[in-house]
Scaffold this active site. Structure first.
Site, mmCIF file in Angstrom:
data_model
loop_
_atom_site.group_PDB
_atom_site.id
_atom_site.type_symbol
_atom_site.label_atom_id
_atom_site.label_comp_id
_atom_site.label_asym_id
_atom_site.label_seq_id
_atom_site.Cartn_x
_atom_site.Cartn_y
_atom_site.Cartn_z
ATOM 1 N N ARG A 80 17.397 -75.187 -37.760
ATOM 2 C CA ARG A 80 17.591 -73.962 -38.567
ATOM 3 C C ARG A 80 18.695 -74.155 -39.609
ATOM 4 O O ARG A 80 18.613 -73.633 -40.726
ATOM 5 C CB ARG A 80 17.899 -72.780 -37.637
ATOM 6 C CG ARG A 80 16.649 -72.392 -36.827
ATOM 7 C CD ARG A 80 16.948 -71.354 -35.775
ATOM 8 N NE ARG A 80 17.392 -70.094 -36.327
ATOM 9 C CZ ARG A 80 17.994 -69.149 -35.619
ATOM 10 N NH1 ARG A 80 18.227 -69.333 -34.334
ATOM 11 N NH2 ARG A 80 18.350 -68.018 -36.177
ATOM 12 N N ASN B 111 22.647 -61.229 -38.998
ATOM 13 C CA ASN B 111 22.052 -62.511 -39.386
ATOM 14 C C ASN B 111 23.102 -63.610 -39.421
ATOM 15 O O ASN B 111 24.235 -63.395 -39.857
ATOM 16 C CB ASN B 111 21.386 -62.395 -40.765
ATOM 17 C CG ASN B 111 20.297 -61.346 -40.771
ATOM 18 O OD1 ASN B 111 19.816 -60.962 -39.712
ATOM 19 N ND2 ASN B 111 19.905 -60.884 -41.940
ATOM 20 N N HIS C 231 27.044 -61.612 -35.352
ATOM 21 C CA HIS C 231 26.425 -62.599 -34.457
ATOM 22 C C HIS C 231 26.747 -64.031 -34.880
ATOM 23 O O HIS C 231 26.058 -64.965 -34.470
ATOM 24 C CB HIS C 231 24.905 -62.384 -34.387
ATOM 25 C CG HIS C 231 24.518 -61.150 -33.632
ATOM 26 N ND1 HIS C 231 23.262 -60.588 -33.674
ATOM 27 C CD2 HIS C 231 25.242 -60.336 -32.805
ATOM 28 C CE1 HIS C 231 23.222 -59.501 -32.912
ATOM 29 N NE2 HIS C 231 24.417 -59.326 -32.378
ATOM 30 N N THR D 210 16.051 -54.344 -39.233
ATOM 31 C CA THR D 210 16.337 -54.692 -37.831
ATOM 32 C C THR D 210 15.470 -53.839 -36.904
ATOM 33 O O THR D 210 15.247 -52.656 -37.179
ATOM 34 C CB THR D 210 17.851 -54.564 -37.501
ATOM 35 O OG1 THR D 210 18.052 -54.824 -36.107
ATOM 36 C CG2 THR D 210 18.437 -53.224 -37.864
ATOM 37 N N SER D 211 15.004 -54.461 -35.803
ATOM 38 C CA SER D 211 14.036 -53.780 -34.936
ATOM 39 C C SER D 211 14.706 -52.833 -33.953
ATOM 40 O O SER D 211 14.019 -52.046 -33.290
ATOM 41 C CB SER D 211 13.221 -54.819 -34.157
ATOM 42 O OG SER D 211 14.086 -55.561 -33.309
ATOM 43 N N LEU E 131 10.482 -52.475 -42.677
ATOM 44 C CA LEU E 131 9.058 -52.630 -42.968
ATOM 45 C C LEU E 131 8.248 -51.571 -42.226
ATOM 46 O O LEU E 131 7.260 -51.049 -42.717
ATOM 47 C CB LEU E 131 8.609 -54.043 -42.548
ATOM 48 C CG LEU E 131 7.245 -54.506 -43.023
ATOM 49 C CD1 LEU E 131 7.172 -54.527 -44.543
ATOM 50 C CD2 LEU E 131 6.924 -55.887 -42.468
HETATM 51 C C1 BJW Z 1 11.183 -56.348 -42.381
HETATM 52 C C2 BJW Z 1 10.543 -57.291 -43.182
HETATM 53 C C3 BJW Z 1 10.672 -57.152 -44.583
HETATM 54 C C4 BJW Z 1 10.115 -57.757 -41.121
HETATM 55 N N1 BJW Z 1 11.395 -56.147 -45.088
HETATM 56 N N2 BJW Z 1 11.891 -55.363 -42.905
HETATM 57 C C5 BJW Z 1 20.069 -53.850 -21.133
HETATM 58 C C6 BJW Z 1 20.258 -52.703 -21.888
HETATM 59 C C7 BJW Z 1 21.078 -52.702 -23.028
HETATM 60 C C8 BJW Z 1 21.728 -53.852 -23.425
HETATM 61 C C9 BJW Z 1 21.537 -54.988 -22.670
HETATM 62 C C10 BJW Z 1 20.720 -54.987 -21.532
HETATM 63 N N3 BJW Z 1 20.717 -56.239 -21.017
HETATM 64 C C11 BJW Z 1 21.517 -57.017 -21.787
HETATM 65 C C12 BJW Z 1 22.015 -56.269 -22.790
HETATM 66 C C13 BJW Z 1 22.915 -56.737 -23.884
HETATM 67 C C14 BJW Z 1 22.194 -57.667 -24.823
HETATM 68 C C15 BJW Z 1 20.933 -56.978 -25.357
HETATM 69 O O1 BJW Z 1 20.977 -56.187 -26.280
HETATM 70 N N4 BJW Z 1 19.783 -57.297 -24.808
HETATM 71 C C16 BJW Z 1 18.547 -56.611 -25.226
HETATM 72 C C17 BJW Z 1 17.467 -57.644 -25.481
HETATM 73 C C18 BJW Z 1 18.188 -55.589 -24.191
HETATM 74 N N5 BJW Z 1 23.106 -57.915 -25.898
HETATM 75 C C19 BJW Z 1 24.013 -58.881 -25.839
HETATM 76 O O2 BJW Z 1 24.051 -59.684 -24.911
HETATM 77 C C20 BJW Z 1 25.042 -58.932 -26.948
HETATM 78 N N6 BJW Z 1 26.335 -58.919 -26.384
HETATM 79 C C21 BJW Z 1 26.814 -57.880 -25.695
HETATM 80 O O3 BJW Z 1 26.166 -56.882 -25.489
HETATM 81 O O4 BJW Z 1 28.113 -58.070 -25.259
HETATM 82 C C22 BJW Z 1 28.727 -57.019 -24.509
HETATM 83 C C23 BJW Z 1 29.731 -56.278 -25.350
HETATM 84 C C24 BJW Z 1 29.335 -55.691 -26.538
HETATM 85 C C25 BJW Z 1 30.253 -54.981 -27.296
HETATM 86 C C26 BJW Z 1 31.539 -54.865 -26.882
HETATM 87 C C27 BJW Z 1 31.951 -55.456 -25.707
HETATM 88 C C28 BJW Z 1 31.025 -56.161 -24.934
HETATM 89 C C29 BJW Z 1 24.879 -60.200 -27.761
HETATM 90 C C30 BJW Z 1 23.617 -60.217 -28.544
HETATM 91 C C31 BJW Z 1 23.435 -61.552 -29.243
HETATM 92 C C32 BJW Z 1 22.138 -61.600 -30.028
HETATM 93 N N7 BJW Z 1 21.955 -62.898 -30.490
HETATM 94 C C33 BJW Z 1 20.772 -63.178 -31.348
HETATM 95 C C34 BJW Z 1 20.758 -64.681 -31.593
HETATM 96 C C35 BJW Z 1 21.907 -65.068 -32.540
HETATM 97 C C36 BJW Z 1 21.824 -66.440 -32.999
HETATM 98 C C37 BJW Z 1 20.493 -66.833 -33.613
HETATM 99 O O5 BJW Z 1 20.126 -66.336 -34.693
HETATM 100 O O6 BJW Z 1 19.837 -67.667 -33.013
HETATM 101 O O7 BJW Z 1 20.865 -62.447 -32.568
HETATM 102 S S1 BJW Z 1 19.238 -62.607 -30.654
HETATM 103 C C38 BJW Z 1 18.511 -62.140 -32.176
HETATM 104 O O8 BJW Z 1 18.261 -60.702 -32.169
HETATM 105 C C39 BJW Z 1 19.578 -62.401 -33.241
HETATM 106 C C40 BJW Z 1 19.459 -61.162 -34.081
HETATM 107 O O9 BJW Z 1 20.654 -60.981 -34.816
HETATM 108 C C41 BJW Z 1 19.168 -60.080 -33.081
HETATM 109 C C42 BJW Z 1 18.541 -58.834 -33.684
HETATM 110 O O10 BJW Z 1 17.285 -59.113 -34.220
HETATM 111 P P1 BJW Z 1 16.796 -58.366 -35.559
HETATM 112 O O11 BJW Z 1 17.659 -58.790 -36.662
HETATM 113 O O12 BJW Z 1 16.662 -56.937 -35.291
HETATM 114 O O13 BJW Z 1 15.378 -59.070 -35.773
HETATM 115 P P2 BJW Z 1 13.930 -58.612 -35.234
HETATM 116 O O14 BJW Z 1 13.036 -59.763 -35.401
HETATM 117 O O15 BJW Z 1 14.028 -58.029 -33.882
HETATM 118 O O16 BJW Z 1 13.512 -57.413 -36.210
HETATM 119 C C43 BJW Z 1 13.224 -57.642 -37.573
HETATM 120 C C44 BJW Z 1 12.801 -56.323 -38.217
HETATM 121 O O17 BJW Z 1 12.586 -56.554 -39.606
HETATM 122 C C45 BJW Z 1 11.491 -55.749 -37.664
HETATM 123 O O18 BJW Z 1 11.644 -54.357 -37.399
HETATM 124 C C46 BJW Z 1 10.474 -55.945 -38.806
HETATM 125 O O19 BJW Z 1 9.515 -54.909 -38.903
HETATM 126 C C47 BJW Z 1 11.387 -55.928 -40.019
HETATM 127 N N8 BJW Z 1 10.871 -56.688 -41.175
HETATM 128 N N9 BJW Z 1 9.839 -58.168 -42.458
HETATM 129 C C48 BJW Z 1 11.962 -55.269 -44.302
HETATM 130 N N10 BJW Z 1 10.036 -58.022 -45.501
#
Ligand code: BJW
Length: 245
Positions: free
Chosen positions: A65, A100, A117, A185-186, A211
């Site tokens: 990547r 991102n 992130h 973001t989703s 989207l």
């Molecule tokens: C368009 C388009 C176009 C398409 N135009 N739009 C149970 C309940 C609640 C929470 C948790 C749980 N179990 C665990 C958790 C916590 C966990 C979590 O949320 N898990 C869920 C899966 C349930 N979270 C964590 O572990 C986080 N840490 C945490 O909570 O620590 C505790 C804490 C927090 C705060 C204070 C103190 C303590 C860490 C999360 C780390 C996420 N990491 C990633 C990888 C990063 C590195 C990498 O890139 O490889 O981050 S995962 C991945 O998802 C990446 C993204 O940033 C993240 C979000 O994804 P995003 O950006 O929303 O992408 P998509 O694909 O989901 O959506 C894209 C959207 O675009 C869609 O809607 C499309 O329709 C749209 N789209 N084309 C406009 N042209």
């Protein structure tokens, strides 16, 4: 309800972006059918446990990547650039919080930017926290230049189970913003998915640009749906009209 009924140029704006804003720049999202999680299991590449179990596989996933970011075709699109412009003309100030790890917002002109992130183009030592920018591929036998530990270098990204970066600054900004905008973001991943509720609790007006409707659609007062390169510049134009009175 329209934007001008709720937002004034004196209001601070907090913008949250996700993978959808970079899709039209040629980067994959995570959860769309052609997204990254359709080809890789989260447990294999995006957790501290995965890195401890199989560092080669995890580093390989991010090395590919990172190399992709060198492709001249991967560049900021009209949505990134519009947000860069917004920061220049909006009187109340703008904080851009991105999930991102790409560098397209900075290259699109945004300066008041938090990478919650992490950043793909930075490498961190798991042992001492030393950060290095732009060293290319990370290999399992590399040695940290600061503490001499071997095999501890990793991408400066936030995996599941790790605490996102600069949370205090983000929470402070959510507590004082007048407009919260979520783009591309989703709404699957916390804490980012909860920012809209935090901002609204403090009285902010909340708009979603995506989207399609996200998981959290009902939490927003307004939504605009379509490709980011169309709806984001149009939205920024509306804000410019508001700023110019
Ligand atoms: C368009 C388009 C176009 C398409 N135009 N739009 C149970 C309940 C609640 C929470 C948790 C749980 N179990 C665990 C958790 C916590 C966990 C979590 O949320 N898990 C869920 C899966 C349930 N979270 C964590 O572990 C986080 N840490 C945490 O909570 O620590 C505790 C804490 C927090 C705060 C204070 C103190 C303590 C860490 C999360 C780390 C996420 N990491 C990633 C990888 C990063 C590195 C990498 O890139 O490889 O981050 S995962 C991945 O998802 C990446 C993204 O940033 C993240 C979000 O994804 P995003 O950006 O929303 O992408 P998509 O694909 O989901 O959506 C894209 C959207 O675009 C869609 O809607 C499309 O329709 C749209 N789209 N084309 C406009 N042209």
């Amino acid at each position: 309800m329209s934007l001008s009924d709720h937002v004034s140029p004196a209001h601070t704006i907090v913008i949250l972006t996700g993978a959808g804003i970079s899709k039209e720049s040629g980067l994959q999202t995570f959860r769309d059918p052609d997204g990254i999680w359709a080809k890789h299991r989260i447990e294999d590449v995006a957790t501290p446990k995965a890195f401890a179990r199989d560092p080669e596989a995890v580093l390989g996933f991010y090395n590919i990547r990172r190399a992709q970011m060198g492709d001249p075709e991967i560049r900021p699109n009209a949505a990134h650039k519009a947000l860069g412009m917004l920061e220049r003309f909006w009187p109340g100030g703008v904080l851009l919080v991105t999930q991102n790890i790409d560098d397209l917002h900075a290259r699109g002109g945004s300066r008041n930017l938090i990478h919650m992130h992490g950043e793909l183009m930075k490498t961190r030592c798991n042992e001492c926290g030393h950060l290095v920018e732009g060293i290319g591929d990370i290999e399992t036998d590399m040695v940290c230049a600061a503490c001499d530990a071997a095999g501890t270098l990793r991408p400066h990204v936030v995996w599941f189970g790790e605490i996102p970066l600069e949370m205090k600054a983000i929470e402070a900004a959510l507590g004082r913003c007048g407009l919260f905008v979520s783009i591309g973001t989703s709404g699957n991943v916390y804490p980012a998915a909860g920012f809209v509720q935090q901002a609204r609790r403090h009285g902010a007006y909340a708009v979603e640009l995506n989207l399609e409707e996200s998981l959290g659609v009902s939490l927003f007062q307004e939504g605009r749906y379509g490709p980011a390169t169309e709806i984001v510049p149009a939205f920024v134009d509306e804000l410019r009209a508001l700023a110019e009175g």
